[in-house]
Write a protein that holds these residues in place. Structure first.
Motif, PDB file in Angstrom:
ATOM      1  N   GLY A 187       0.609  -1.049  -0.216  1.00  0.00           N
ATOM      2  CA  GLY A 187       0.013   0.350   0.023  1.00  0.00           C
ATOM      3  C   GLY A 187       1.201   1.445  -0.446  1.00  0.00           C
ATOM      4  O   GLY A 187      -0.217   2.289  -0.363  1.00  0.00           O
ATOM      5  N   GLY A 188       2.000   0.861   0.026  1.00  0.00           N
ATOM      6  CA  GLY A 188       2.659   2.372   0.586  1.00  0.00           C
ATOM      7  C   GLY A 188       3.461   2.569  -0.763  1.00  0.00           C
ATOM      8  O   GLY A 188       3.299   1.903  -2.258  1.00  0.00           O
ATOM      9  N   SER A 189       4.323   3.898  -0.806  1.00  0.00           N
ATOM     10  CA  SER A 189       4.952   4.219  -1.977  1.00  0.00           C
ATOM     11  C   SER A 189       6.257   4.294  -1.926  1.00  0.00           C
ATOM     12  O   SER A 189       7.022   4.725  -1.369  1.00  0.00           O
ATOM     13  CB  SER A 189       4.092   5.879  -2.239  1.00  0.00           C
ATOM     14  N   LEU A 190       6.496   3.993  -3.340  1.00  0.00           N
ATOM     15  CA  LEU A 190       8.067   4.656  -3.573  1.00  0.00           C
ATOM     16  C   LEU A 190       7.993   5.366  -5.084  1.00  0.00           C
ATOM     17  O   LEU A 190       7.970   5.149  -5.859  1.00  0.00           O
ATOM     18  CB  LEU A 190       9.273   3.332  -3.638  1.00  0.00           C
ATOM     19  N   ARG A 191       9.392   5.866  -5.595  1.00  0.00           N
ATOM     20  CA  ARG A 191       9.871   6.792  -6.539  1.00  0.00           C
ATOM     21  C   ARG A 191      10.947   6.477  -6.735  1.00  0.00           C
ATOM     22  O   ARG A 191      11.875   6.759  -6.232  1.00  0.00           O
ATOM     23  CB  ARG A 191       9.860   8.365  -5.881  1.00  0.00           C
ATOM     24  N   LEU A 192      11.259   5.143  -7.950  1.00  0.00           N
ATOM     25  CA  LEU A 192      12.923   5.267  -8.169  1.00  0.00           C
ATOM     26  C   LEU A 192      13.315   6.159  -9.336  1.00  0.00           C
ATOM     27  O   LEU A 192      12.344   7.126 -10.052  1.00  0.00           O
ATOM     28  CB  LEU A 192      12.396   4.255  -9.270  1.00  0.00           C
ATOM     29  N   SER A 193      14.239   6.916  -9.291  1.00  0.00           N
ATOM     30  CA  SER A 193      15.066   7.961 -10.587  1.00  0.00           C
ATOM     31  C   SER A 193      15.873   7.020 -11.163  1.00  0.00           C
ATOM     32  O   SER A 193      16.878   6.449 -11.280  1.00  0.00           O
ATOM     33  CB  SER A 193      15.482   8.941  -9.917  1.00  0.00           C
ATOM     34  N   CYS A 194      15.638   7.911 -12.606  1.00  0.00           N
ATOM     35  CA  CYS A 194      17.462   7.311 -13.385  1.00  0.00           C
ATOM     36  C   CYS A 194      17.854   8.376 -13.933  1.00  0.00           C
ATOM     37  O   CYS A 194      17.511   8.910 -14.863  1.00  0.00           O
ATOM     38  CB  CYS A 194      16.904   5.792 -15.050  1.00  0.00           C
ATOM     39  N   ASP A 195      19.099   8.575 -13.319  1.00  0.00           N
ATOM     40  CA  ASP A 195      19.891   9.334 -14.364  1.00  0.00           C
ATOM     41  C   ASP A 195      20.373   9.301 -15.839  1.00  0.00           C
ATOM     42  O   ASP A 195      21.341   8.562 -15.383  1.00  0.00           O
ATOM     43  CB  ASP A 195      20.908  10.203 -12.582  1.00  0.00           C
ATOM     44  N   ALA A 196      20.496   9.486 -16.435  1.00  0.00           N
ATOM     45  CA  ALA A 196      21.486   9.452 -17.742  1.00  0.00           C
ATOM     46  C   ALA A 196      22.355  10.546 -18.062  1.00  0.00           C
ATOM     47  O   ALA A 196      22.557  10.795 -19.496  1.00  0.00           O
ATOM     48  CB  ALA A 196      20.132   8.676 -18.562  1.00  0.00           C
ATOM     49  N   SER A 197      22.187  11.894 -17.482  1.00  0.00           N
ATOM     50  CA  SER A 197      22.923  12.916 -17.723  1.00  0.00           C
ATOM     51  C   SER A 197      25.268  12.275 -18.031  1.00  0.00           C
ATOM     52  O   SER A 197      24.746  13.039 -18.643  1.00  0.00           O
ATOM     53  CB  SER A 197      22.955  14.174 -16.688  1.00  0.00           C
ATOM     54  N   ARG A 198      24.720  11.663 -17.805  1.00  0.00           N
ATOM     55  CA  ARG A 198      26.370  11.313 -18.451  1.00  0.00           C
ATOM     56  C   ARG A 198      26.295  10.357 -19.846  1.00  0.00           C
ATOM     57  O   ARG A 198      27.439  10.694 -19.942  1.00  0.00           O
ATOM     58  CB  ARG A 198      26.665   9.800 -17.206  1.00  0.00           C
ATOM     59  N   MET A 199      25.481  10.537 -19.990  1.00  0.00           N
ATOM     60  CA  MET A 199      25.208  10.189 -21.313  1.00  0.00           C
ATOM     61  C   MET A 199      25.950  11.109 -22.755  1.00  0.00           C
ATOM     62  O   MET A 199      24.692  12.276 -22.234  1.00  0.00           O
ATOM     63  CB  MET A 199      24.436   9.118 -21.949  1.00  0.00           C
ATOM     64  N   ASP A 200      26.392  10.805 -24.073  1.00  0.00           N
ATOM     65  CA  ASP A 200      27.126  11.645 -24.690  1.00  0.00           C
ATOM     66  C   ASP A 200      25.221  12.578 -25.850  1.00  0.00           C
ATOM     67  O   ASP A 200      25.817  13.026 -25.819  1.00  0.00           O
ATOM     68  CB  ASP A 200      27.629  11.706 -25.352  1.00  0.00           C
ATOM     69  N   VAL A 201      24.087  11.556 -25.250  1.00  0.00           N
ATOM     70  CA  VAL A 201      23.590  11.701 -26.602  1.00  0.00           C
ATOM     71  C   VAL A 201      22.099  11.877 -25.600  1.00  0.00           C
ATOM     72  O   VAL A 201      21.740  10.863 -24.621  1.00  0.00           O
ATOM     73  CB  VAL A 201      23.113  10.907 -27.489  1.00  0.00           C
ATOM     74  N   ARG A 202      21.027  12.326 -25.538  1.00  0.00           N
ATOM     75  CA  ARG A 202      19.876  12.228 -24.848  1.00  0.00           C
ATOM     76  C   ARG A 202      19.151  11.654 -25.438  1.00  0.00           C
ATOM     77  O   ARG A 202      19.071  11.242 -26.201  1.00  0.00           O
ATOM     78  CB  ARG A 202      18.628  13.576 -25.238  1.00  0.00           C
ATOM     79  N   PRO A 203      18.783  10.691 -24.135  1.00  0.00           N
ATOM     80  CA  PRO A 203      17.844   9.404 -24.366  1.00  0.00           C
ATOM     81  C   PRO A 203      16.397   9.593 -25.714  1.00  0.00           C
ATOM     82  O   PRO A 203      16.308  10.856 -25.424  1.00  0.00           O
ATOM     83  CB  PRO A 203      16.949   8.676 -23.384  1.00  0.00           C
ATOM     84  N   SER A 204      16.087   8.144 -26.165  1.00  0.00           N
ATOM     85  CA  SER A 204      14.931   8.202 -26.961  1.00  0.00           C
ATOM     86  C   SER A 204      13.814   7.837 -26.865  1.00  0.00           C
ATOM     87  O   SER A 204      12.588   7.918 -26.714  1.00  0.00           O
ATOM     88  CB  SER A 204      15.013   8.033 -28.586  1.00  0.00           C
ATOM     89  N   CYS A 205      13.983   6.819 -25.506  1.00  0.00           N
ATOM     90  CA  CYS A 205      13.928   6.255 -25.201  1.00  0.00           C
ATOM     91  C   CYS A 205      13.633   5.643 -23.629  1.00  0.00           C
ATOM     92  O   CYS A 205      15.414   4.934 -24.032  1.00  0.00           O
ATOM     93  CB  CYS A 205      13.202   4.820 -25.853  1.00  0.00           C
ATOM     94  N   MET A 206      13.511   5.370 -22.893  1.00  0.00           N
ATOM     95  CA  MET A 206      13.870   5.106 -21.790  1.00  0.00           C
ATOM     96  C   MET A 206      12.410   4.222 -20.368  1.00  0.00           C
ATOM     97  O   MET A 206      11.344   4.401 -21.269  1.00  0.00           O
ATOM     98  CB  MET A 206      13.878   6.812 -20.308  1.00  0.00           C
ATOM     99  N   ALA A 207      13.669   3.338 -20.247  1.00  0.00           N
ATOM    100  CA  ALA A 207      12.803   2.477 -19.166  1.00  0.00           C
ATOM    101  C   ALA A 207      12.366   1.644 -18.263  1.00  0.00           C
ATOM    102  O   ALA A 207      13.747   1.654 -17.464  1.00  0.00           O
ATOM    103  CB  ALA A 207      12.177   1.309 -20.723  1.00  0.00           C
ATOM    104  N   TRP A 208      11.929   1.488 -17.666  1.00  0.00           N
ATOM    105  CA  TRP A 208      11.916   0.445 -16.724  1.00  0.00           C
ATOM    106  C   TRP A 208      11.620  -0.940 -16.783  1.00  0.00           C
ATOM    107  O   TRP A 208      10.228  -0.851 -17.387  1.00  0.00           O
ATOM    108  CB  TRP A 208      10.852   1.137 -15.455  1.00  0.00           C
ATOM    109  N   TYR A 209      12.568  -1.893 -15.924  1.00  0.00           N
ATOM    110  CA  TYR A 209      12.398  -3.437 -16.482  1.00  0.00           C
ATOM    111  C   TYR A 209      12.080  -3.721 -14.414  1.00  0.00           C
ATOM    112  O   TYR A 209      12.537  -3.128 -14.060  1.00  0.00           O
ATOM    113  CB  TYR A 209      13.065  -4.019 -17.573  1.00  0.00           C
ATOM    114  N   ARG A 210      11.594  -5.019 -14.262  1.00  0.00           N
ATOM    115  CA  ARG A 210      12.162  -5.955 -13.580  1.00  0.00           C
ATOM    116  C   ARG A 210      12.049  -6.900 -13.257  1.00  0.00           C
ATOM    117  O   ARG A 210      11.473  -7.229 -14.664  1.00  0.00           O
ATOM    118  CB  ARG A 210      10.780  -5.270 -12.549  1.00  0.00           C
TER     119      ARG A 210
END
Length: 123
Positions: A15-38
């Protein structure tokens, strides 16, 4: 060289919440697609949510209505807000990035950049 940095995992009661973050700022090109898998133990890896550079989003049926993926203003990070968490959401969560294609054109095998994973445990 680490190009994707994930954060925000942890343990929470059902019932609780969490917030995940993915930082791609080190990549030389801005992402076109970002995805979360588990992936939970020996189970197959599954895509949870995707967002592309024009803010189109997709969700797996198992998380639709509970999870929200969003892209930062500069398009270099993606967050996954997870609400109403269930024990079945327990897994290692991975961020994946494709630099050139929007998500509708990307299959699982096309993602070349993956984060190290962040554990989410729901009890």
């Amino acid at each position: 060289q680490v190009q994707l940095v994930e954060s925000g995992g942890g343990s929470v009661q059902a019932g609780g919440s969490l917030r995940l973050s993915c930082d791609a700022s080190r990549m030389d090109v801005r992402p076109s697609c970002m995805a979360w898998y588990r992936q939970d133990g020996g189970k197959a890896r599954e895509v949870v949510a995707t967002v592309d550079s024009v803010d189109r989003t997709t969700y797996s049926n198992s998380v639709k209505g509970r999870f929200t993926i969003s892209l930062s203003g500069d398009g270099r990070s993606a967050s996954l807000q997870m609400n109403s968490l269930k024990p079945d959401d327990t897994a290692m969560y991975y961020c994946a990035v494709h630099q050139w294609l929007h998500c509708k054109f990307v299959s699982d095998a096309d993602f070349k950049y993956w984060g190290q994973g962040t554990q989410v445990t729901v009890s």
